[in-house]
Scaffold this motif. Structure first.
Motif, PDB file in Angstrom:
ATOM      1  N   ASP A  49       0.858  -1.362   0.062  1.00 39.38           N
ATOM      2  CA  ASP A  49       0.300   0.027  -0.016  1.00 39.38           C
ATOM      3  C   ASP A  49       1.024   1.225   0.033  1.00 39.38           C
ATOM      4  N   SER A  50       1.050   2.237  -1.485  1.00 38.33           N
ATOM      5  CA  SER A  50       1.737   3.481  -1.118  1.00 38.33           C
ATOM      6  C   SER A  50       0.953   4.307   0.247  1.00 38.33           C
ATOM      7  N   GLN A  51      -0.042   4.390   0.706  1.00 40.76           N
ATOM      8  CA  GLN A  51      -0.126   4.960   0.689  1.00 40.76           C
ATOM      9  C   GLN A  51       0.244   5.134   2.875  1.00 40.76           C
ATOM     10  N   THR A 105       3.935   5.542   2.259  1.00 36.89           N
ATOM     11  CA  THR A 105       4.324   6.868   2.990  1.00 36.89           C
ATOM     12  C   THR A 105       4.095   7.358   4.338  1.00 36.89           C
ATOM     13  N   ARG A 154      -7.242   3.261  10.734  1.00 39.61           N
ATOM     14  CA  ARG A 154      -7.733   3.704   9.083  1.00 39.61           C
ATOM     15  C   ARG A 154      -8.872   2.716   8.768  1.00 39.61           C
TER      16      ARG A 154
END
Length: 419
Positions: A383-385, A388, A418
């Motif tokens: 997951d790119s988020q 980050t 989340r």
């Protein structure tokens, strides 16, 4: 969980069957003339050979017109969710591994290609290959190739230092100590691979996985802090060069590093740079803690093909997927550009034409020979988020903007609270 030993034991048998059935691909017109859209990402080189392949497919299947939709990776990732959820996605689409879990947790987000086996030569793949794309018993996507993070070095520098390729963390830090005298670091790498490296160290050292299969953190705030401290050590002791700026292959040319940690499909980048410098690019070892019970290293599909869940032309879409994955003509156009193909038919075509003498192929073999030491990747790790969030918090700690506990708590909240 995927059985890696099953995956590798199936490979020779599946190759025999693919050679036996080499001419059994479905081809020709399936029905009335129709248009099937196909979306993918990549640079202009990828765009050009894909367009050339589409023309060959249309020539073989004159009743099917392919509408090409090509975007850069940044555009594709940004637009994908909106297109998929609005129903405006392509009939056939290139997808990332973690998108299956993000958009098709119930298995209903994409078409079940298992029902299209009349048009897709699934025998070119092992059951374990297909398990990566199977959600709730439905074959949502098929892998193109596999990928894992792997260290790559310019061996000429190692030889000059009279050092072997590191196999343990202690050997890695000893190499960094030697390079510090030359004002050099060991690796350049992306923040994603910095995260993977830190996870590998933690899981090996503490015999505990960082994530649950459901994608939640399975470690305490104190243990997150241990990972953050290890990243701090990687940076302060010259293992990692300029981490906040991400990977810079040019750093090899600038004599700032002697290698990189990157995807095995990208490993030839170091080979090219090393050759230009008169060196010798070589694959490294999967670095381990002696006696570790967890491997810490992970394998994933480099990318995959999926079909729109409510496509009006499932058979024609399946024919296109089959062509992209199993056509020997397309394999010779694509070569290793998306990694070494796992389709036995495509792999055979490249072997017969001598197209597999590359570091990518050597990396694939290294993966196969180290199968017991590589886990199937937990999708949240892609997951790119998440990457980050990890980078933001660990660098805030390293820069003194946050305490270790503050940074660890923010990262924990991001992952576990989340939706």
């Amino acid at each position: 969980m995927r059985n890696d030993k099953l995956f590798f034991s199936f490979f020779p048998l599946a190759l025999v069957f693919s050679l036996f059935f080499l001419g059994c691909s479905p081809s020709g017109s399936v029905g009335k003339p129709c248009e099937v859209s196909f979306s993918w990402w990549g640079n202009e080189s990828r765009n050009q050979y894909t367009i050339e392949g589409i023309k060959l497919f249309e020539k073989e299947n004159p009743s099917v017109k392919v509408l090409p939709i090509h975007e850069s990776w940044e555009e594709y990732e940004k637009n994908f969710e909106k297109k998929l959820l609005s129903g405006n996605c392509a009939d056939v689409m290139q997808v990332n591994f973690d998108w299956l879990h993000k958009y098709s947790g119930d298995g209903l987000g994409f078409y079940d290609m298992g029902s299209l086996d009349e048009y897709i030569d699934l025998y070119n793949f092992t059951m374990d290959d297909l398990s990566f794309g199977t959600m709730k018993g439905r074959l949502n996507a098929i892998p193109i190739s596999f990928n894992t993070a792997i260290p790559v070095y310019d061996k000429k520098v190692l030889d000059e230092l009279a050092l072997d390729i590191p196999s343990t963390w202690d050997e890695l830090f000893n190499l960094a100590k030697m390079l510090k005298k030359k004002d050099m670091c060991v690796f350049t790498m992306s923040n994603r691979h910095l995260f993977f490296l830190a996870v590998a160290w933690f899981e090996q050292t503490y015999s505990k996985k960082v994530f649950t299969e459901q994608g939640r953190l399975d470690i305490s705030l104190e243990e997150i802090g241990l990972i953050f401290d290890f990243v701090k050590r990687l940076v302060s002791e010259n293992v990692v060069y300029s981490p906040t700026k991400g990977i810079r292959i040019a750093a090899l040319r600038e004599r700032k590093v002697i290698g990189a940690v990157l995807w095995c499909s990208e490993s030839s980048l170091i080979l090219t740079e090393a050759k230009a410098l008169g060196g010798n690019g070589v694959l490294g070892n999967f670095i381990t803690t002696p006696g570790a019970r967890e491997s810490g290293w992970y394998l994933k599909p480099a990318s995959m093909y999926a079909i729109k869940k409510d496509t009006e032309h499932p058979k024609e879409a399946a024919m296109l997927v089959n062509y992209l994955l199993n056509s020997q003509d397309f394999a010779l156009l694509q070569k290793n550009e998306k990694g070494v193909p796992i389709s036995n038919k495509s792999l055979t075509a490249l072997m017969e034409k001598g197209q597999l003498e590359s570091m990518q192929y050597t990396a694939l073999m290294k993966i196969r020979f180290n199968s017991a030491a590589i886990n199937p990747m937990i999708p949240i790790m892609e997951d790119s988020q998440l990457i980050t969030a990890f980078s933001s918090e660990v660098f805030a700690y390293l820069d003194g903007g946050k305490s270790k506990n503050e940074a660890a708590e923010e990262f924990w909240k991001f992952v576990n609270l989340r939706k």
